[in-house]
Design a protein around this motif. Structure first.
Motif, PDB file in Angstrom:
ATOM      1  N   UNK A  59      12.857   2.505  -3.767  1.00  0.00           N
ATOM      2  CA  UNK A  59      14.299   2.439  -3.944  1.00  0.00           C
ATOM      3  C   UNK A  59      14.679   2.141  -5.376  1.00  0.00           C
ATOM      4  N   UNK A  60      15.888   1.657  -5.552  1.00  0.00           N
ATOM      5  CA  UNK A  60      16.415   1.404  -6.890  1.00  0.00           C
ATOM      6  C   UNK A  60      16.214  -0.034  -7.348  1.00  0.00           C
ATOM      7  N   UNK A  61      15.444  -0.829  -6.589  1.00  0.00           N
ATOM      8  CA  UNK A  61      15.290  -2.215  -7.011  1.00  0.00           C
ATOM      9  C   UNK A  61      13.973  -2.411  -7.745  1.00  0.00           C
ATOM     10  N   UNK A  62      12.916  -2.788  -7.054  1.00  0.00           N
ATOM     11  CA  UNK A  62      11.669  -3.130  -7.744  1.00  0.00           C
ATOM     12  C   UNK A  62      10.538  -2.243  -7.262  1.00  0.00           C
ATOM     13  N   UNK A  63      10.188  -1.243  -8.047  1.00  0.00           N
ATOM     14  CA  UNK A  63       9.107  -0.346  -7.664  1.00  0.00           C
ATOM     15  C   UNK A  63       7.785  -1.060  -7.512  1.00  0.00           C
ATOM     16  N   UNK A  64       7.528  -2.025  -8.386  1.00  0.00           N
ATOM     17  CA  UNK A  64       6.270  -2.766  -8.313  1.00  0.00           C
ATOM     18  C   UNK A  64       6.193  -3.566  -7.018  1.00  0.00           C
ATOM     19  N   UNK A  65       7.305  -4.215  -6.638  1.00  0.00           N
ATOM     20  CA  UNK A  65       7.323  -5.008  -5.400  1.00  0.00           C
ATOM     21  C   UNK A  65       7.089  -4.116  -4.188  1.00  0.00           C
ATOM     22  N   UNK A  66       7.749  -2.958  -4.162  1.00  0.00           N
ATOM     23  CA  UNK A  66       7.597  -2.054  -3.036  1.00  0.00           C
ATOM     24  C   UNK A  66       6.194  -1.473  -2.967  1.00  0.00           C
ATOM     25  N   UNK A  67       5.579  -1.240  -4.109  1.00  0.00           N
ATOM     26  CA  UNK A  67       4.205  -0.756  -4.123  1.00  0.00           C
ATOM     27  C   UNK A  67       3.295  -1.751  -3.435  1.00  0.00           C
ATOM     28  N   UNK A  68       3.414  -3.011  -3.789  1.00  0.00           N
ATOM     29  CA  UNK A  68       2.553  -4.039  -3.217  1.00  0.00           C
ATOM     30  C   UNK A  68       2.769  -4.123  -1.711  1.00  0.00           C
ATOM     31  N   UNK A  69       4.042  -4.133  -1.278  1.00  0.00           N
ATOM     32  CA  UNK A  69       4.345  -4.222   0.154  1.00  0.00           C
ATOM     33  C   UNK A  69       3.787  -3.021   0.905  1.00  0.00           C
ATOM     34  N   UNK A  70       3.863  -1.837   0.311  1.00  0.00           N
ATOM     35  CA  UNK A  70       3.409  -0.619   0.976  1.00  0.00           C
ATOM     36  C   UNK A  70       1.891  -0.507   1.002  1.00  0.00           C
ATOM     37  N   UNK A  87     -13.740  -1.629  -2.495  1.00  0.00           N
ATOM     38  CA  UNK A  87     -12.542  -0.802  -2.672  1.00  0.00           C
ATOM     39  C   UNK A  87     -12.173  -0.797  -4.154  1.00  0.00           C
ATOM     40  N   UNK A  88     -11.927   0.378  -4.691  1.00  0.00           N
ATOM     41  CA  UNK A  88     -11.338   0.486  -6.028  1.00  0.00           C
ATOM     42  C   UNK A  88      -9.868   0.851  -5.848  1.00  0.00           C
ATOM     43  N   UNK A  89      -8.992   0.014  -6.368  1.00  0.00           N
ATOM     44  CA  UNK A  89      -7.551   0.302  -6.329  1.00  0.00           C
ATOM     45  C   UNK A  89      -7.104   0.676  -7.735  1.00  0.00           C
ATOM     46  N   UNK A  90      -6.828   1.961  -7.928  1.00  0.00           N
ATOM     47  CA  UNK A  90      -6.329   2.447  -9.214  1.00  0.00           C
ATOM     48  C   UNK A  90      -4.804   2.401  -9.173  1.00  0.00           C
ATOM     49  N   UNK A  91      -4.223   1.498  -9.931  1.00  0.00           N
ATOM     50  CA  UNK A  91      -2.778   1.271  -9.911  1.00  0.00           C
ATOM     51  C   UNK A  91      -2.059   2.351 -10.711  1.00  0.00           C
ATOM     52  N   UNK A  92      -0.762   2.534 -10.466  1.00  0.00           N
ATOM     53  CA  UNK A  92       0.025   3.460 -11.296  1.00  0.00           C
ATOM     54  C   UNK A  92      -0.048   3.038 -12.765  1.00  0.00           C
ATOM     55  N   UNK A  93       0.132   3.975 -13.688  1.00  0.00           N
ATOM     56  CA  UNK A  93      -0.002   3.657 -15.112  1.00  0.00           C
ATOM     57  C   UNK A  93       0.843   2.478 -15.577  1.00  0.00           C
ATOM     58  N   UNK A  94       2.052   2.322 -15.028  1.00  0.00           N
ATOM     59  CA  UNK A  94       2.951   1.262 -15.498  1.00  0.00           C
ATOM     60  C   UNK A  94       2.791  -0.040 -14.720  1.00  0.00           C
ATOM     61  N   UNK A  95       1.760  -0.143 -13.907  1.00  0.00           N
ATOM     62  CA  UNK A  95       1.554  -1.346 -13.098  1.00  0.00           C
ATOM     63  C   UNK A  95       0.622  -2.308 -13.812  1.00  0.00           C
ATOM     64  N   UNK A  96       0.962  -3.586 -13.741  1.00  0.00           N
ATOM     65  CA  UNK A  96       0.083  -4.636 -14.256  1.00  0.00           C
ATOM     66  C   UNK A  96      -0.784  -5.170 -13.125  1.00  0.00           C
ATOM     67  N   UNK A  97      -1.981  -5.612 -13.458  1.00  0.00           N
ATOM     68  CA  UNK A  97      -2.893  -6.128 -12.435  1.00  0.00           C
ATOM     69  C   UNK A  97      -2.451  -7.482 -11.901  1.00  0.00           C
ATOM     70  N   UNK A  98      -1.735  -8.258 -12.710  1.00  0.00           N
ATOM     71  CA  UNK A  98      -1.437  -9.640 -12.317  1.00  0.00           C
ATOM     72  C   UNK A  98      -0.673  -9.745 -11.000  1.00  0.00           C
ATOM     73  N   UNK A  99       0.458  -9.039 -10.800  1.00  0.00           N
ATOM     74  CA  UNK A  99       1.148  -9.175  -9.509  1.00  0.00           C
ATOM     75  C   UNK A  99       0.332  -8.654  -8.343  1.00  0.00           C
ATOM     76  N   UNK A 100      -0.468  -7.604  -8.570  1.00  0.00           N
ATOM     77  CA  UNK A 100      -1.333  -7.106  -7.512  1.00  0.00           C
ATOM     78  C   UNK A 100      -2.360  -8.159  -7.113  1.00  0.00           C
TER      79      UNK A 100
END
Length: 349
Positions: A59-70, A87-100
């Motif tokens: 949505x239009x709020x927090x893409x990073x938050x929604x990624x983690x929830x999904x 498991x290797x989790x390759x995050x989107x280019x603009x994602x930081x590892x810390x919140x994940x």
């Protein structure tokens, strides 16, 4: 689990391939469709080939938050199959590892974050750390609220990584300088150079290097002596400290001079017109920001200013002089009504 981050999906591919063996499943999340369709796409594969694919709506709020929830239900499904150990989790280019990592540690104890690996481009690293281009200007923002710049994202990805893969090292004129720069930004990291094909020259996954407490402490806002690394090959880290407060107007006027030649700085500062507040200082490239951390009375520290700054070709004496000139003078300490000073940061603090 290994977390894989980095701005270039092209440079990450050979690193990802090197991580996948018979015991590994990879989850790759991409953001190519985010600007146009508002979705993050994902694919799952192992050594035998593709397994599944799909997309997350954002949505239009927090893409990073929604990624983690999904991601959590997808990861739970893979774990329930009991077919892989890694498991290797390759995050989107603009994602930081810390919140994940923080979310995984808090909500999925069945997953052990083993290694955080970041791929950096030796050709573009200094440029990425030194500019002021916003992620949104490159079509990489994780939603409208994402006002980070490329330098901030690059620095944060490096600062949280257990391993930094230096891709395109063979194309760099000064690979040793870049190696040194990465260690100044994160002495915890192990730097691994990739060959001309992008394949890392040493293992970059399943290393057991991730230490959540240490990673959080290093990525935090405080500055201290342990952040200093020996200067060399044009890379310098400077610690600046003062027990006098900063004059807000002079600090605001000097921002461009402070970040000149600095790729990254972090610390805690004390503004004269906000005598009780601890303020976070952070800069990346040509952008600087202040944020509130709480009250000095809530800590064991007396009010002070402490900033650690790293730069390539940085002149420590010049930076020290610029910051010192922003402090209240001895006469101002004695005569000024601090609370009456103009506050140029009123709109952001």
């Amino acid at each position: 689990m290994t977390l894989l981050t980095g701005l270039s999906t092209t440079l990450r591919e050979p690193v990802l391939d090197a991580m996948v063996d018979a015991t590994t499943v990879a989850v790759v999340v991409d953001q190519d469709e985010l600007p146009g369709r508002g979705v993050l796409t994902w694919r799952v594969f192992d050594a035998s080939g593709p397994i599944d694919a799909g997309e997350f709506s954002v949505g239009d709020d927090c893409g990073a938050c929604q990624l983690i929830e999904s991601l959590l239900p997808l990861l739970e499904t893979l774990i329930a199959r009991e077919h892989w150990q890694h498991v290797v989790l390759a995050a989107p280019p603009a994602m930081e590892a810390r919140p994940l990592a923080s979310t995984l540690v808090a909500t999925m104890p069945e997953i052990e974050v083993d290694t955080v690996t970041c791929v950096v481009d030796a050709v573009l690293l200094v440029e990425q750390l030194s500019g002021d281009e916003l992620l949104d200007e490159r079509g990489l923002a994780l939603g409208p609220p994402d006002r980070r710049n490329v330098a901030e994202l690059t620095a944060r990805q490096i600062e949280y990584a257990d391993v930094c893969v230096l891709a395109n090292a063979h194309r760099s004129m000064a690979p040793e300088r870049l190696h040194n720069l990465l260690l100044h930004l994160n002495p915890r990291t192990t730097v691994v150079a990739a060959d001309a094909g992008g394949v890392p020259g040493a293992p970059v996954a399943k290393l057991g290097l991730f230490d959540y407490a240490a990673a959080e402490a290093w990525a935090g806002d405080l500055a201290a002596e342990d952040r200093l690394q020996p200067s060399g090959d044009g890379v310098t880290t400077v610690l600046w400290r003062s027990t006098r407060p900063l004059h807000p107007a002079r600090l605001n006027d000097a921002l461009e001079d402070i970040v000149d030649g600095v790729v990254r700085s972090r610390g805690v500062v004390w503004l004269a017109n906000r005598p009780t507040q601890r303020l976070r200082w952070e800069s990346a490239g040509f952008s600087a920001s202040l944020g509130t951390l709480g009250e000095w009375a809530d800590t064991e520290h007396l009010a002070e200013c402490t900033v650690v700054a790293t730069g390539v070709g940085l002149d420590p004496a010049r930076l020290q002089a610029v910051l010192d000139a922003c402090l209240l003078t001895e006469s101002e300490l004695a005569t000024l009504d601090w609370q009456s000073l103009d506050d140029p940061f009123a709109g952001v603090l």
